[in-house]
Design a protein around this motif. Structure first.
Motif, PDB file in Angstrom:
ATOM      1  N   CYS A 173     -47.181   4.646   4.165  1.00 17.02           N
ATOM      2  CA  CYS A 173     -46.282   5.318   5.242  1.00 17.02           C
ATOM      3  C   CYS A 173     -46.881   6.878   5.475  1.00 17.02           C
ATOM      4  CB  CYS A 173     -45.443   6.252   3.437  1.00 17.02           C
ATOM      5  SG  CYS A 173     -44.311   4.821   2.910  1.00 17.02           S
ATOM      6  N   LEU A 174     -46.668   5.985   6.954  1.00 16.58           N
ATOM      7  CA  LEU A 174     -47.940   7.205   7.619  1.00 16.58           C
ATOM      8  C   LEU A 174     -47.670   8.638   8.234  1.00 16.58           C
ATOM      9  CD1 LEU A 174     -49.857   4.595  10.046  1.00 16.58           C
ATOM     10  CD2 LEU A 174     -50.205   5.367   7.721  1.00 16.58           C
ATOM     11  N   ASP A 175     -45.994   9.037   8.169  1.00 19.86           N
ATOM     12  CA  ASP A 175     -46.089  10.312   8.330  1.00 19.86           C
ATOM     13  C   ASP A 175     -45.641  10.836   7.142  1.00 19.86           C
ATOM     14  OD1 ASP A 175     -43.504   8.365   8.556  1.00 19.86           O
ATOM     15  OD2 ASP A 175     -43.276   8.898  10.332  1.00 19.86           O
ATOM     16  N   THR A 176     -45.634  10.790   5.926  1.00 16.39           N
ATOM     17  CA  THR A 176     -44.547  11.455   4.858  1.00 16.39           C
ATOM     18  C   THR A 176     -45.766  12.509   4.397  1.00 16.39           C
ATOM     19  OG1 THR A 176     -45.755  10.067   3.146  1.00 16.39           O
ATOM     20  CG2 THR A 176     -43.315   9.456   4.285  1.00 16.39           C
ATOM     21  N   LYS A 177     -44.951  13.598   3.293  1.00 17.34           N
ATOM     22  CA  LYS A 177     -45.736  14.246   3.003  1.00 17.34           C
ATOM     23  C   LYS A 177     -46.637  13.904   1.494  1.00 17.34           C
ATOM     24  CE  LYS A 177     -43.656  18.495   4.519  1.00 17.34           C
ATOM     25  NZ  LYS A 177     -41.717  18.884   4.984  1.00 17.34           N
ATOM     26  N   ARG A 178     -46.165  13.583   0.900  1.00 15.20           N
ATOM     27  CA  ARG A 178     -46.969  12.818  -0.513  1.00 15.20           C
ATOM     28  C   ARG A 178     -46.748  10.726  -0.448  1.00 15.20           C
ATOM     29  NH1 ARG A 178     -48.187  17.342  -0.619  1.00 15.20           N
ATOM     30  NH2 ARG A 178     -48.800  18.748  -2.150  1.00 15.20           N
ATOM     31  N   ILE A 179     -45.761  10.612  -0.424  1.00 20.63           N
ATOM     32  CA  ILE A 179     -45.586   9.552  -0.578  1.00 20.63           C
ATOM     33  C   ILE A 179     -46.886   8.430   0.193  1.00 20.63           C
ATOM     34  CG2 ILE A 179     -43.748   6.525  -0.859  1.00 20.63           C
ATOM     35  CD1 ILE A 179     -41.853   8.666  -1.800  1.00 20.63           C
ATOM     36  N   ALA A 180     -47.371   7.618  -0.184  1.00 24.47           N
ATOM     37  CA  ALA A 180     -48.573   6.717  -0.026  1.00 24.47           C
ATOM     38  C   ALA A 180     -47.990   5.926   0.936  1.00 24.47           C
ATOM     39  CB  ALA A 180     -50.097   6.765  -0.124  1.00 24.47           C
ATOM     40  N   GLY A 181     -47.320   5.026   0.475  1.00 21.87           N
ATOM     41  CA  GLY A 181     -47.187   3.411   0.495  1.00 21.87           C
ATOM     42  C   GLY A 181     -45.517   3.738  -0.440  1.00 21.87           C
ATOM     43  N   MET A 182     -45.127   2.154  -0.669  1.00 25.95           N
ATOM     44  CA  MET A 182     -44.174   1.477  -0.554  1.00 25.95           C
ATOM     45  C   MET A 182     -44.361   0.105  -1.038  1.00 25.95           C
ATOM     46  SD  MET A 182     -40.525   3.686  -0.692  1.00 25.95           S
ATOM     47  CE  MET A 182     -39.478   2.968  -1.577  1.00 25.95           C
ATOM     48  N   VAL A 183     -43.864  -0.855  -2.638  1.00 31.82           N
ATOM     49  CA  VAL A 183     -43.297  -2.289  -2.569  1.00 31.82           C
ATOM     50  C   VAL A 183     -41.823  -2.201  -2.857  1.00 31.82           C
ATOM     51  CG1 VAL A 183     -45.717  -2.670  -2.700  1.00 31.82           C
ATOM     52  CG2 VAL A 183     -44.193  -2.027  -4.730  1.00 31.82           C
ATOM     53  N   GLN A 184     -41.552  -3.725  -2.865  1.00 26.56           N
ATOM     54  CA  GLN A 184     -40.218  -3.413  -3.180  1.00 26.56           C
ATOM     55  C   GLN A 184     -40.355  -5.111  -4.395  1.00 26.56           C
ATOM     56  OE1 GLN A 184     -36.144  -3.251  -0.301  1.00 26.56           O
ATOM     57  NE2 GLN A 184     -35.948  -5.105  -1.320  1.00 26.56           N
ATOM     58  N   PRO A 185     -40.614  -5.296  -4.776  1.00 29.34           N
ATOM     59  CA  PRO A 185     -41.034  -5.758  -5.716  1.00 29.34           C
ATOM     60  C   PRO A 185     -40.260  -7.452  -6.025  1.00 29.34           C
ATOM     61  CG  PRO A 185     -42.090  -4.253  -7.230  1.00 29.34           C
ATOM     62  CD  PRO A 185     -40.984  -3.710  -5.827  1.00 29.34           C
ATOM     63  N   THR A 186     -38.754  -6.592  -6.252  1.00 31.01           N
ATOM     64  CA  THR A 186     -37.451  -7.556  -5.689  1.00 31.01           C
ATOM     65  C   THR A 186     -37.314  -8.980  -4.750  1.00 31.01           C
ATOM     66  OG1 THR A 186     -36.569  -5.895  -5.501  1.00 31.01           O
ATOM     67  CG2 THR A 186     -35.745  -7.021  -8.047  1.00 31.01           C
ATOM     68  N   ASN A 187     -38.675  -9.084  -3.959  1.00 28.61           N
ATOM     69  CA  ASN A 187     -38.605  -9.797  -2.800  1.00 28.61           C
ATOM     70  C   ASN A 187     -39.711 -10.733  -2.870  1.00 28.61           C
ATOM     71  OD1 ASN A 187     -36.897  -7.803  -1.121  1.00 28.61           O
ATOM     72  ND2 ASN A 187     -38.700  -7.453   0.456  1.00 28.61           N
ATOM     73  N   CYS A 188     -40.230 -11.093  -4.248  1.00 27.22           N
ATOM     74  CA  CYS A 188     -40.808 -11.645  -4.743  1.00 27.22           C
ATOM     75  C   CYS A 188     -40.196 -12.148  -6.101  1.00 27.22           C
ATOM     76  CB  CYS A 188     -42.179 -10.785  -5.019  1.00 27.22           C
ATOM     77  SG  CYS A 188     -43.470 -10.346  -3.620  1.00 27.22           S
ATOM     78  N   ASP A 189     -39.626 -11.322  -6.879  1.00 23.46           N
ATOM     79  CA  ASP A 189     -38.921 -12.130  -8.072  1.00 23.46           C
ATOM     80  C   ASP A 189     -37.566 -10.997  -8.191  1.00 23.46           C
ATOM     81  OD1 ASP A 189     -38.519 -13.044 -10.106  1.00 23.46           O
ATOM     82  OD2 ASP A 189     -40.325 -12.597 -10.935  1.00 23.46           O
ATOM     83  N   PRO A 190     -36.241 -11.551  -7.578  1.00 20.14           N
ATOM     84  CA  PRO A 190     -35.890 -10.239  -8.021  1.00 20.14           C
ATOM     85  C   PRO A 190     -35.014 -10.459  -9.520  1.00 20.14           C
ATOM     86  CG  PRO A 190     -35.225 -12.843  -6.711  1.00 20.14           C
ATOM     87  CD  PRO A 190     -37.017 -12.730  -7.367  1.00 20.14           C
ATOM     88  N   ARG A 191     -35.922 -11.484 -10.420  1.00 22.26           N
ATOM     89  CA  ARG A 191     -35.608 -10.908 -11.500  1.00 22.26           C
ATOM     90  C   ARG A 191     -35.761  -9.694 -12.733  1.00 22.26           C
ATOM     91  NH1 ARG A 191     -38.364 -15.628 -14.145  1.00 22.26           N
ATOM     92  NH2 ARG A 191     -40.272 -15.552 -12.309  1.00 22.26           N
ATOM     93  N   LEU A 192     -36.865  -8.938 -11.518  1.00 20.41           N
ATOM     94  CA  LEU A 192     -37.237  -7.493 -11.706  1.00 20.41           C
ATOM     95  C   LEU A 192     -36.093  -6.769 -11.335  1.00 20.41           C
ATOM     96  CD1 LEU A 192     -41.011  -7.752 -10.167  1.00 20.41           C
ATOM     97  CD2 LEU A 192     -40.215  -8.215 -13.200  1.00 20.41           C
ATOM     98  N   ALA A 193     -34.718  -6.969 -11.511  1.00 26.31           N
ATOM     99  CA  ALA A 193     -33.460  -5.290 -10.925  1.00 26.31           C
ATOM    100  C   ALA A 193     -32.329  -6.671 -11.248  1.00 26.31           C
ATOM    101  CB  ALA A 193     -33.373  -5.345 -10.373  1.00 26.31           C
ATOM    102  N   PRO A 194     -31.211  -6.126 -11.874  1.00 25.79           N
ATOM    103  CA  PRO A 194     -30.265  -6.799 -12.039  1.00 25.79           C
ATOM    104  C   PRO A 194     -29.487  -7.573 -10.707  1.00 25.79           C
ATOM    105  CG  PRO A 194     -29.688  -5.092 -12.948  1.00 25.79           C
ATOM    106  CD  PRO A 194     -31.345  -4.592 -12.606  1.00 25.79           C
ATOM    107  N   PRO A 195     -29.054  -8.648 -10.417  1.00 24.04           N
ATOM    108  CA  PRO A 195     -28.793  -9.416  -9.868  1.00 24.04           C
ATOM    109  C   PRO A 195     -27.951  -8.748  -8.652  1.00 24.04           C
ATOM    110  CG  PRO A 195     -27.736 -10.454 -11.273  1.00 24.04           C
ATOM    111  CD  PRO A 195     -27.727  -8.954 -11.923  1.00 24.04           C
ATOM    112  N   GLY A 196     -28.239  -8.856  -7.535  1.00 29.44           N
ATOM    113  CA  GLY A 196     -28.056  -7.983  -6.372  1.00 29.44           C
ATOM    114  C   GLY A 196     -28.357  -6.199  -6.408  1.00 29.44           C
TER     115      GLY A 196
END
Ligand SMILES: Cc1cc2nc3c(=O)[nH]c(=O)nc-3n(C[C@H](O)[C@H](O)[C@H](O)COP(=O)(O)OP(=O)(O)OC[C@H]3O[C@@H](n4cnc5c(N)ncnc54)[C@H](O)[C@@H]3O)c2cc1C
Length: 348
Positions: A173-196
């Motif tokens: 994230c290049l234009d944020t005040k603090r957050i440097a980066g983000m990931v969405q791990p459920t794109n690799c393994d949907p089991r890391l969150a409840p269905p949907g």
């Protein structure tokens, strides 16, 4: 950052500067100025050669379960819920450890000619002196001028009804005040969150001691990036801060130490012992490979140096071939990766 300013016009290339700054903040919890140029060059080179970082199917639990399975298969005994209280030695040689079972409080001595410590140089050294480093000591702020630099980070876990990142890589994230980066791990393994649902993790360096303000700035960045969607579809699960050596980052990237210690038979692996150019758990894994190569060399009589601190003997100025440290993939991989990006991060 000094190196960048010498090589490019920083004012005209703000995004490129921000990109390197965000990598450093996301991966190391450090400002770019706190990492040496040599280390940035080596890690960037490795990143291009090995390709984008990935997320393990099943998360960390899958990794530890597989390790456990392999160890038990080979007849190893694993003692969980046990604290090493002391590392024992005689005449400059390690002789074993004193262990306490956390459930029963029972103590026992385990005799061994080889002890490998994964808890970093400071805590290992304390165990040699029959002391344990406490969390309070680790969290005590370093105030001595010029003392070791601290990695200070804030992580936010978010549960979302809608997908916010369309790929498996890191969204810097290049234009944020603090957050440097983000990931969405459920794109690799949907089991890391409840269905949907989708799990997202953001990471930032804390730039002040005011944790509430840092949290607000993180939320502000999330609102700025995702607008109404964040308010309507997202729930913040946790916001956790960590400092210094707790729970990891025992030394800043590039200041890692060698596996050998002054005590014969006592070696270090893990965070703080990473070979140069390798980040996070990749570096931890390479530190183990590095140690295994040293152990092979000791067993085959291919080392030089005093008994406590052996190093692999060089042949005619070049190190002998090793079998555990994985050599970096071909430079062509970097070109291939750049050519295919971001497609590769969608398919891997
Ligand atoms: C918030 C956060 C997010 C991270 N995210 C990522 C990521 O996305 N990707 C990545 O690659 N890396 C990530 N890391 C870094 C990664 O977690 C570390 O590099 C890794 O855990 C270091 O592994 P280690 O085995 O060296 O040490 P540890 O994981 O700290 O393992 C050491 C173990 O020793 C145990 N121990 C300590 N003292 C004793 C004792 N006296 N007796 C017995 N046992 C003891 C501890 O309980 C611990 O289980 C992250 C770190 C943090 C803090």
């Amino acid at each position: 950052d000094v190196w960048l300013s010498r090589h490019i016009d920083i004012k005209k290339n703000r995004e490129l500067t921000a990109f390197f700054e965000r990598i450093s903040r996301f991966a190391l919890s450090l400002e770019l100025s706190q990492v040496t140029t040599a280390e940035v060059v080596k890690t960037t080179r490795n990143m291009f050669r090995y390709g984008a970082p990935g997320i393990v199917q099943g998360g960390c639990a899958a990794l530890t379960s597989e390790l456990e399975r392999r160890l038990l298969e080979r007849g190893a005994e694993i003692r969980l819920r046990s604290d090493v209280m002391q590392i024992l030695s005689t005449d400059g040689r390690v002789t074993g450890i004193r262990v306490r079972n956390k459930s029963t409080g029972e103590e026992s001595l385990l005799h061994a000619p080889l002890v490998i410590s994964d808890i970093g140089p400071r805590a290992t050294n304390a165990l040699l002196n029959n002391r344990q480093v406490t969390q309070a000591q680790v969290l005590k702020k370093q105030v001595t001028p010029g003392d070791v630099q601290e990695a200070i980070g804030l992580k936010v876990h978010i549960l979302s009804d809608v997908s916010l990142i369309p790929h498996k890589g890191i969204m810097y994230c290049l234009d944020t005040k603090r957050i440097a980066g983000m990931v969405q791990p459920t794109n690799c393994d949907p089991r890391l969150a409840p269905p949907g649902k989708h799990l997202l993790i953001s990471h930032q360096v804390m730039q002040s001691d005011n944790i509430e303000e840092e949290k607000e700035l993180a939320l502000g960045d999330l609102r700025m990036m995702f607008g109404e969607t964040f308010e309507k579809h997202c729930r913040v699960l946790t916001m956790s801060a960590y400092r210094g050596e707790w729970p990891v980052n025992r030394v800043v990237q590039g200041d890692d130490v060698a596996p050998e210690t002054a005590l014969q038979g006592l070696y270090l692996v893990g965070d703080a012992v990473k070979p140069s150019g390798y980040l996070m758990v990749e570096g931890v894994a390479q530190s183990v490979n590095q140690f295994l190569d040293l152990l092979d060399a000791i067993e085959q009589g291919r080392t030089d140096g005093p008994p406590g601190v052996p190093h692999i003997r060089r042949q005619g100025g070049t190190p002998v071939p090793v079998r555990n440290v994985v050599p970096p993939p071909s430079r062509l991989n970097a070109l291939r990766w750049l050519w295919e990006a971001p497609g590769n991060s969608r398919s891997t």
